[in-house]
Every structure is written in structure tokens, then in C-alpha cells.
Design a protein around this motif. Structure first.
Motif, mmCIF file in Angstrom:
data_model
loop_
_atom_site.group_PDB
_atom_site.id
_atom_site.type_symbol
_atom_site.label_atom_id
_atom_site.label_comp_id
_atom_site.label_asym_id
_atom_site.label_seq_id
_atom_site.Cartn_x
_atom_site.Cartn_y
_atom_site.Cartn_z
ATOM 1 N N TRP A 287 -24.968 -10.662 104.126
ATOM 2 C CA TRP A 287 -24.602 -9.655 104.271
ATOM 3 C C TRP A 287 -24.599 -8.529 104.056
ATOM 4 O O TRP A 287 -25.885 -8.566 103.023
ATOM 5 N N GLN A 288 -23.982 -7.046 105.127
ATOM 6 C CA GLN A 288 -25.007 -5.743 104.963
ATOM 7 C C GLN A 288 -24.049 -4.530 104.325
ATOM 8 O O GLN A 288 -22.401 -5.023 104.397
ATOM 9 N N ARG A 289 -24.622 -4.245 104.234
ATOM 10 C CA ARG A 289 -23.843 -3.088 103.700
ATOM 11 C C ARG A 289 -23.078 -2.315 105.050
ATOM 12 O O ARG A 289 -23.235 -2.231 105.486
ATOM 13 N N GLY A 290 -21.639 -2.232 104.480
ATOM 14 C CA GLY A 290 -20.540 -1.270 105.587
ATOM 15 C C GLY A 290 -19.405 -2.999 106.492
ATOM 16 O O GLY A 290 -19.073 -2.326 107.386
ATOM 17 N N ASP A 291 -20.898 -4.214 106.274
ATOM 18 C CA ASP A 291 -19.991 -5.710 106.514
ATOM 19 C C ASP A 291 -18.230 -5.348 105.953
ATOM 20 O O ASP A 291 -17.824 -4.802 105.257
ATOM 21 N N ILE A 292 -17.426 -5.215 106.829
ATOM 22 C CA ILE A 292 -15.422 -6.172 106.462
ATOM 23 C C ILE A 292 -15.576 -7.015 105.816
ATOM 24 O O ILE A 292 -15.724 -8.040 106.692
ATOM 25 N N PHE A 293 -14.355 -7.718 104.696
ATOM 26 C CA PHE A 293 -14.178 -8.717 103.864
ATOM 27 C C PHE A 293 -13.057 -8.669 103.872
ATOM 28 O O PHE A 293 -12.089 -7.770 103.604
ATOM 29 N N CYS A 294 -12.737 -9.555 103.860
ATOM 30 C CA CYS A 294 -11.221 -9.875 103.911
ATOM 31 C C CYS A 294 -10.748 -11.067 102.274
ATOM 32 O O CYS A 294 -12.104 -11.752 102.322
ATOM 33 N N THR B 159 -28.625 -14.958 100.718
ATOM 34 C CA THR B 159 -28.292 -16.375 101.653
ATOM 35 C C THR B 159 -26.815 -15.870 102.734
ATOM 36 O O THR B 159 -27.465 -17.196 104.174
ATOM 37 N N TYR B 160 -26.570 -15.251 102.225
ATOM 38 C CA TYR B 160 -24.695 -14.976 103.751
ATOM 39 C C TYR B 160 -25.155 -13.767 105.384
ATOM 40 O O TYR B 160 -23.964 -13.752 106.032
ATOM 41 N N ILE C 213 -22.016 -8.099 94.219
ATOM 42 C CA ILE C 213 -22.236 -9.309 94.143
ATOM 43 C C ILE C 213 -24.189 -9.663 94.498
ATOM 44 O O ILE C 213 -24.826 -8.102 95.040
ATOM 45 N N PRO C 214 -24.215 -10.670 93.817
ATOM 46 C CA PRO C 214 -25.993 -10.318 93.803
ATOM 47 C C PRO C 214 -26.416 -11.048 95.156
ATOM 48 O O PRO C 214 -26.121 -11.491 95.779
ATOM 49 N N LYS C 215 -27.729 -10.587 94.809
ATOM 50 C CA LYS C 215 -28.797 -10.532 95.596
ATOM 51 C C LYS C 215 -29.004 -12.090 96.754
ATOM 52 O O LYS C 215 -28.944 -11.435 98.219
ATOM 53 N N ARG C 216 -28.968 -12.755 96.127
ATOM 54 C CA ARG C 216 -29.495 -13.945 96.551
ATOM 55 C C ARG C 216 -27.988 -14.057 97.773
ATOM 56 O O ARG C 216 -28.381 -14.353 98.167
ATOM 57 N N ILE C 217 -26.782 -13.814 97.572
ATOM 58 C CA ILE C 217 -25.093 -14.321 97.673
ATOM 59 C C ILE C 217 -25.711 -13.531 99.581
ATOM 60 O O ILE C 217 -25.423 -13.575 100.689
ATOM 61 N N ASP D 33 -7.289 -16.800 88.569
ATOM 62 C CA ASP D 33 -8.038 -16.012 88.509
ATOM 63 C C ASP D 33 -8.957 -15.849 89.697
ATOM 64 O O ASP D 33 -9.998 -15.214 89.923
ATOM 65 N N GLN D 34 -8.529 -16.572 90.949
ATOM 66 C CA GLN D 34 -9.632 -16.720 91.827
ATOM 67 C C GLN D 34 -8.426 -16.215 93.184
ATOM 68 O O GLN D 34 -8.093 -16.122 93.438
ATOM 69 N N ILE D 35 -9.902 -16.162 93.676
ATOM 70 C CA ILE D 35 -10.056 -15.512 95.455
ATOM 71 C C ILE D 35 -10.480 -16.084 95.960
ATOM 72 O O ILE D 35 -12.208 -16.467 95.825
ATOM 73 N N SER D 36 -10.943 -15.800 97.541
ATOM 74 C CA SER D 36 -11.724 -16.565 98.667
ATOM 75 C C SER D 36 -12.191 -15.528 99.239
ATOM 76 O O SER D 36 -11.467 -14.093 99.368
ATOM 77 N N ILE D 37 -13.384 -14.952 99.729
ATOM 78 C CA ILE D 37 -13.575 -13.752 100.050
ATOM 79 C C ILE D 37 -14.807 -14.192 102.293
ATOM 80 O O ILE D 37 -14.938 -15.874 101.394
ATOM 81 N N LYS D 38 -13.789 -13.263 102.648
ATOM 82 C CA LYS D 38 -14.427 -13.499 104.491
ATOM 83 C C LYS D 38 -15.187 -12.577 105.112
ATOM 84 O O LYS D 38 -14.182 -11.061 104.787
ATOM 85 N N ARG D 39 -15.705 -12.420 105.856
ATOM 86 C CA ARG D 39 -16.781 -11.580 106.851
ATOM 87 C C ARG D 39 -16.011 -11.687 107.508
ATOM 88 O O ARG D 39 -15.616 -13.066 107.965
ATOM 89 N N ILE D 40 -14.963 -10.335 108.299
ATOM 90 C CA ILE D 40 -14.697 -10.756 109.311
ATOM 91 C C ILE D 40 -15.250 -9.740 110.509
ATOM 92 O O ILE D 40 -16.045 -8.217 109.845
ATOM 93 N N THR D 41 -15.130 -10.315 111.894
ATOM 94 C CA THR D 41 -15.527 -9.541 112.638
ATOM 95 C C THR D 41 -14.448 -8.542 113.124
ATOM 96 O O THR D 41 -13.263 -8.093 112.945
ATOM 97 N N ASP D 42 -14.834 -7.740 114.012
ATOM 98 C CA ASP D 42 -14.101 -6.671 114.908
ATOM 99 C C ASP D 42 -13.042 -6.527 115.940
ATOM 100 O O ASP D 42 -11.860 -5.855 114.977
#
Length: 66
Positions: A30-37, A27-28, A20-24, A44-53
Motif C-alpha cells: 500500500w502506498q500514499r495516494g492509494d484509494i480504499f473503500c 505486506t500489501y 496503518i502500521p508499516k508492516r501492513i 466496531d468492525q470495518i473491512s478495508i480494500k484497496r480499489i483500482t481506478d
């Protein structure tokens, strides 16, 4: 117009990971260790979302067994 970034799959141990490019990341905040779904909408399309505990626990409780 939508901003488009190019990236690639990279080997990480015995798996592959999407770079994932540093600019993204910045912008959001996002940190190492964040959890995504990921969601797949066909083709060929996917969506990505950072999720809370809390969201993670809800997903785990509804997950199908391996």
C-alpha cells in the motif's frame, strides 16, 4: 491465528486518520495516494480494500448524491 495490530486515530488537518502500521503497508504494498473503500459489518468492525481506478469509477457512478 489472526495477526492483530494496535493503532490509533490521529489528527490530520481538520480530520482524523487511522495510522496503518508499516508492516501492513509493506505486506500489501500500500502506498500514499492509494484509494480504499471501507465496509461496516456492524458493531466496531470495518473491512478495508484497496480499489483500482476502474472500481473507483464504478463506485462513483453508483454513489448517492451528497
Amino acid at each position: 491465528m489472526q495477526t492483530v495490530f494496535l493503532t490509533k486515530l490521529a489528527k490530520q488537518g481538520t480530520s482524523l486518520g487511522v495510522i496503518i502500521p508499516k508492516r501492513i503497508l509493506n505486506t500489501y504494498n500500500w502506498q500514499r495516494g492509494d484509494i480504499f473503500c471501507f465496509g461496516f459489518s456492524g458493531g466496531d468492525q470495518i473491512s478495508i480494500k484497496r480499489i483500482t481506478d476502474l472500481e473507483l469509477e464504478r463506485l462513483k457512478s453508483n454513489a448517492l448524491p451528497d
